[in-house]
Design a protein around this motif. Sequence first.
Motif, short mmCIF file in Angstrom:
data_model
loop_
_atom_site.label_atom_id
_atom_site.label_comp_id
_atom_site.label_asym_id
_atom_site.label_seq_id
_atom_site.Cartn_x
_atom_site.Cartn_y
_atom_site.Cartn_z
N GLY A 187 0.78 -1.22 0.00
CA GLY A 187 0.00 0.00 0.00
C GLY A 187 0.82 1.27 0.00
N LEU A 188 1.97 1.27 -0.67
CA LEU A 188 2.77 2.49 -0.74
C LEU A 188 2.08 3.52 -1.65
CD1 LEU A 188 6.41 1.10 -1.11
CD2 LEU A 188 5.05 1.50 0.97
N HIS A 189 2.45 4.78 -1.45
CA HIS A 189 1.86 5.86 -2.22
C HIS A 189 2.97 6.67 -2.89
CE1 HIS A 189 -2.08 5.32 -0.23
NE2 HIS A 189 -1.35 5.04 0.83
N LEU A 190 2.75 7.05 -4.15
CA LEU A 190 3.69 7.89 -4.89
C LEU A 190 3.00 9.20 -5.24
CD1 LEU A 190 6.34 8.41 -6.46
CD2 LEU A 190 5.29 7.22 -8.41
N HIS A 191 3.61 10.32 -4.85
CA HIS A 191 3.07 11.64 -5.15
C HIS A 191 4.12 12.46 -5.90
CE1 HIS A 191 -0.41 11.24 -2.41
NE2 HIS A 191 0.42 10.58 -1.64
N GLY A 192 3.67 13.34 -6.76
CA GLY A 192 4.53 14.34 -7.36
C GLY A 192 4.27 15.68 -6.69
N PHE A 193 5.34 16.45 -6.48
CA PHE A 193 5.17 17.77 -5.85
C PHE A 193 5.83 18.83 -6.71
CE2 PHE A 193 6.45 21.36 -3.26
CZ PHE A 193 5.25 21.66 -2.62
N TRP A 194 5.07 19.90 -6.96
CA TRP A 194 5.57 21.08 -7.67
C TRP A 194 5.05 22.30 -6.93
CZ3 TRP A 194 3.59 23.30 -12.94
CH2 TRP A 194 4.49 24.27 -13.41
N LEU A 195 5.96 23.09 -6.39
CA LEU A 195 5.57 24.23 -5.56
C LEU A 195 4.65 25.19 -6.31
CD1 LEU A 195 5.90 25.79 -2.88
CD2 LEU A 195 7.87 26.94 -3.92
N SER A 196 4.92 25.43 -7.58
CA SER A 196 4.09 26.37 -8.34
C SER A 196 2.63 25.92 -8.36
CB SER A 196 4.61 26.49 -9.78
OG SER A 196 5.87 27.11 -9.81
N ARG A 197 2.41 24.64 -8.47
CA ARG A 197 1.03 24.13 -8.48
C ARG A 197 0.38 24.36 -7.12
NH1 ARG A 197 1.91 19.09 -9.85
NH2 ARG A 197 1.83 18.27 -7.73
N TRP A 198 1.16 24.14 -6.04
CA TRP A 198 0.61 24.36 -4.70
C TRP A 198 0.23 25.83 -4.52
CZ3 TRP A 198 2.06 27.48 -0.58
CH2 TRP A 198 1.38 27.23 0.62
N ILE A 199 1.10 26.75 -4.92
CA ILE A 199 0.83 28.18 -4.75
C ILE A 199 -0.45 28.58 -5.47
CG2 ILE A 199 1.66 30.48 -5.44
CD1 ILE A 199 4.51 29.49 -4.84
N ARG A 200 -0.67 28.01 -6.64
CA ARG A 200 -1.85 28.37 -7.42
C ARG A 200 -3.13 27.70 -6.92
NH1 ARG A 200 2.37 28.81 -11.10
NH2 ARG A 200 2.25 30.66 -12.43
N SER A 201 -3.00 26.71 -6.04
CA SER A 201 -4.17 25.92 -5.65
C SER A 201 -4.70 26.23 -4.26
CB SER A 201 -3.84 24.42 -5.73
OG SER A 201 -2.87 24.06 -4.76
N VAL A 202 -3.99 27.07 -3.49
CA VAL A 202 -4.41 27.34 -2.12
C VAL A 202 -4.77 28.82 -1.96
CG1 VAL A 202 -2.95 25.49 -1.22
CG2 VAL A 202 -2.05 27.82 -1.28
N PRO A 203 -5.52 29.15 -0.91
CA PRO A 203 -5.83 30.56 -0.66
C PRO A 203 -4.55 31.36 -0.39
CG PRO A 203 -7.26 29.12 0.65
CD PRO A 203 -6.19 28.25 0.04
N GLN A 204 -4.60 32.66 -0.71
CA GLN A 204 -3.44 33.51 -0.51
C GLN A 204 -3.01 33.52 0.95
OE1 GLN A 204 -4.08 37.68 -1.15
NE2 GLN A 204 -1.91 38.12 -1.50
N SER A 205 -3.96 33.39 1.86
CA SER A 205 -3.62 33.40 3.29
C SER A 205 -2.67 32.27 3.65
CB SER A 205 -4.89 33.30 4.14
OG SER A 205 -5.61 32.11 3.86
N GLU A 206 -2.80 31.11 3.00
CA GLU A 206 -1.90 29.99 3.27
C GLU A 206 -0.49 30.28 2.77
OE1 GLU A 206 -3.10 25.97 2.51
OE2 GLU A 206 -5.24 26.45 2.79
#
Length: 328
Positions: A257-276
Amino acid sequence: MQRVRLTGFGETPDVFDLETVSGEPGPGEVLVAMEAAAINPSDLRLAHGAYGIRPALPFPMGAEGVGRVRRAGIGVDTSLVGKRVVIVPNSEQGTWASHVVAPVRNVVPVSEAAPPAQLAMLGINPATAYLMLKQYVHLMPGDWIAHTAANSAVGQYVIALAKMSGVKTLNVVRSQAASAQVLQFGGDRVIIQGENLPKQIEDALGGQALSLVLDPVGGEPVGTLASSLRIGGVVIAYGNQSGQAPVFPPREFIFRGLHLHGFWLSRWIRSVPQSEVIDLYQKLGAFVADGALSAVVEQVYPLEQFREAIGHAMRSSRVGKILFRFNE
């Protein structure tokens, strides 16, 4: 104001030039007099045409940096004028510049007590390290994580942030020199990539299982580390330095049950509220001010020496970051 721009895609400093432009903030914008800006590997990959975006040219370069707000446009709180701010690294404005005009939503006030050179590197690597450690696994004191290319700038921040939480780090590098460097950073265990990697991992962990593997490299090492993850453990791929796909035995994901994720900071910045975004950078800025977070700087250049600086940043033998430093 002067700024460096990308005029063509390629792996040479000759694809950049220096231009002079006027800079006045419009409605909802601020003019920032830059103090320092970092050359990040993602900047170079963008210039090579191998990044997640391929902008229209010419393109103002530089994703992260720090400076002071000098003027505010219509609709902007004038109390920001004079404050030190970091630029949010979303590729909407170039930071390799004497001055930057940016939407006010793209600047975050930070501590006056922190060194500008360290704040200039705040945008990408510390944020990436912090979010990878916090978003995917609930790590507890005594847990083990592993990281490939652990002598990188991200590696320095991963080690520092893990120590704050009592988390242990298993660090994979490619040379004795890199091993010594990671031990200086405070890494708990360091192993050198080679044919006996599985045995080295087993000996280093002493029977403990990993909770998280962070990988910017790809290829076989990350799959070898994944074999030592606990049931339900997580692998995060946030780069591909080797150009090879990560190699995993399918059984590890099917039966454990391992999990593989990709992370890209630019995507995170665009996907969360500015307050975060604001909360993240102010928290990291406080860590820098306290001396808890820092990275090695190898050399600082004036903007006029942009080709020398970029060429230096392209060297694989570097031991620290390359920065631009500005004087008003």
